[in-house]
Motif scaffolding. Structure first.
Motif, PDB file in Angstrom:
ATOM      1  N   SER A   1       0.839  -1.192   0.000  1.00 31.37           N
ATOM      2  CA  SER A   1       0.000   0.000   0.000  1.00 31.37           C
ATOM      3  C   SER A   1       0.881   1.252   0.000  1.00 31.37           C
ATOM      4  O   SER A   1       2.037   1.219   0.420  1.00 31.37           O
ATOM      5  CB  SER A   1      -0.925   0.003   1.220  1.00 31.37           C
ATOM      6  OG  SER A   1      -0.170  -0.126   2.420  1.00 31.37           O
ATOM      7  N   LYS A   2       0.314   2.356  -0.498  1.00 31.21           N
ATOM      8  CA  LYS A   2       1.075   3.606  -0.604  1.00 31.21           C
ATOM      9  C   LYS A   2       1.637   4.006   0.754  1.00 31.21           C
ATOM     10  O   LYS A   2       0.970   3.840   1.771  1.00 31.21           O
ATOM     11  CB  LYS A   2       0.169   4.721  -1.138  1.00 31.21           C
ATOM     12  CG  LYS A   2      -0.272   4.522  -2.578  1.00 31.21           C
ATOM     13  CD  LYS A   2      -1.133   5.696  -3.032  1.00 31.21           C
ATOM     14  CE  LYS A   2      -1.575   5.501  -4.480  1.00 31.21           C
ATOM     15  NZ  LYS A   2      -2.432   6.624  -4.944  1.00 31.21           N
ATOM     16  N   PRO A   3       2.873   4.495   0.787  1.00 26.56           N
ATOM     17  CA  PRO A   3       3.766   4.877  -0.323  1.00 26.56           C
ATOM     18  C   PRO A   3       4.660   3.740  -0.816  1.00 26.56           C
ATOM     19  O   PRO A   3       5.628   3.980  -1.524  1.00 26.56           O
ATOM     20  CB  PRO A   3       4.607   5.980   0.319  1.00 26.56           C
ATOM     21  CG  PRO A   3       4.729   5.554   1.753  1.00 26.56           C
ATOM     22  CD  PRO A   3       3.416   4.918   2.096  1.00 26.56           C
TER      23      PRO A   3
ATOM     24  N   LEU B   1       5.041   1.352  -8.515  1.00 28.10           N
ATOM     25  CA  LEU B   1       4.169   1.156  -7.365  1.00 28.10           C
ATOM     26  C   LEU B   1       2.814   0.706  -7.895  1.00 28.10           C
ATOM     27  O   LEU B   1       2.200   1.390  -8.710  1.00 28.10           O
ATOM     28  CB  LEU B   1       4.024   2.459  -6.566  1.00 28.10           C
ATOM     29  CG  LEU B   1       3.120   2.406  -5.335  1.00 28.10           C
ATOM     30  CD1 LEU B   1       3.633   1.398  -4.313  1.00 28.10           C
ATOM     31  CD2 LEU B   1       3.010   3.793  -4.711  1.00 28.10           C
TER      32      LEU B   1
END
Length: 302
Positions: free
Chosen positions: A244-246, A263
């Motif tokens: 998941s971000k980042p 990503l």
């Protein structure tokens, strides 16, 4: 069947369309907020604005996978509406009203605690994560093919993390003929990697492991693919970060070194929104029946 249930579905992407379709088929009464730009309707569903809903009629609220931002705003891809889920509005719902989200944050957790409403982050559930690992793997394979000029077969692939996604990714790339190594912190995970017929290594030796790799697939939501690690990679290495971000990659340094690093969180909603939405709809209906099944049967009998 969900006859007698009243559910508000607020915002979301293409996955929510499948959730709407399935819940409608199961005879739930649906209010749709943030879908006014759709060119088709759903039987038994009403497109409304949030203020048009009587909150005390709701048995459940279904938010999109990202939930809300830290101010309570909900993404509405199929609308120009600005939708905000406030504590005041949620406080007017039934005490038994269940809030569903993909992932939670400080705002949603605080809101549910203060209003004493049950909050269910679906992606925290093992069943949802395992089901979602299937389209995630397919999306990862797709990206690996699109962004390399060599075959997966015989490639040296490193998978970081042996969680629900990592295990599925490692197994699938191995089945495609890749030479798969898996990095993990826990000794029991390393033992499982060995049992699967793959090559285990502890994460602290990642710099050595990447020295001759073709692909690194990260599933760990922490900074593990650091500049020091990237420095030891061959220039042709592809990094696919599924966390998941980042993410868990130093993307700035990867770009500086000329190493392609992507990503790619949320692959199920990108590559297979119908399947991903079907997974969410199935689990939501199961939970509703478990949580308020008795009350639902009372509705039907009234």
């Amino acid at each position: 069947m969900l006859t007698g249930y009243t559910i508000a579905i607020i915002g979301g992407d293409a996955r929510q369309l499948e959730v709407i379709r399935r819940l409608s088929e199961w005879d739930a009464s649906l209010y749709l907020v943030g879908f006014d730009q759709l060119d088709h309707g759903f039987t038994g569903a009403k497109q409304v604005e949030l203020d048009d809903i009587e909150p005390d009629q709701l048995d459940a609220i279904v938010l999109p996978v990202p939930g809300t931002n830290l101010e309570g705003h909900v993404d509405t891809i199929f609308s120009n509406q600005t939708v905000q889920l406030t504590e005041e509005w949620v406080g007017k719902t039934k005490e038994q009203c269940v809030l569903f989200t993909g992932i939670t944050n400080d705002y949603l957790t605080k809101l549910s605690n203060e209003q004493k409403r049950k909050l269910i982050p679906l992606f925290d559930r093992n069943d949802v994560a395992i089901y979602n690992s299937i389209p995630t793997v397919e999306g990862t394979i797709m990206m690996a093919i699109q962004h390399t000029d060599y075959t997966i077969h015989s490639s040296k692939v490193i998978v970081l993390g042996l969680g629900r996604v990592g295990m599925s990714v490692a197994r699938s790339f191995h089945a495609l003929g890749a030479d798969v190594s898996v990095g993990a912190r826990q000794t029991e995970d390393l033992a499982r990697v060995y049992e699967m017929g793959l090559k285990p290594f502890p994460l602290h030796s990642l710099k050595d492991a990447v020295a001759d790799c073709d692909m690194v697939i990260n599933t760990i939501p922490a900074q593990v693919v650091t500049a020091a690690v990237i420095q030891h990679m061959p220039s042709h290495t592809l990094i696919l970060d599924l966390a998941s971000k980042p993410g868990g990659t130093d993307f700035r340094y990867a770009e500086k070194r000329g190493i392609k690093a992507l990503l790619a969180p949320g692959l199920p909603g990108i590559v297979a929104p119908k399947t991903a939405g079907n997974i969410l709809a199935t689990v939501v209906s199961q939970i509703l029946i478990e949580e308020i099944g008795e009350r639902g049967s009372q509705h039907v009998g009234e």
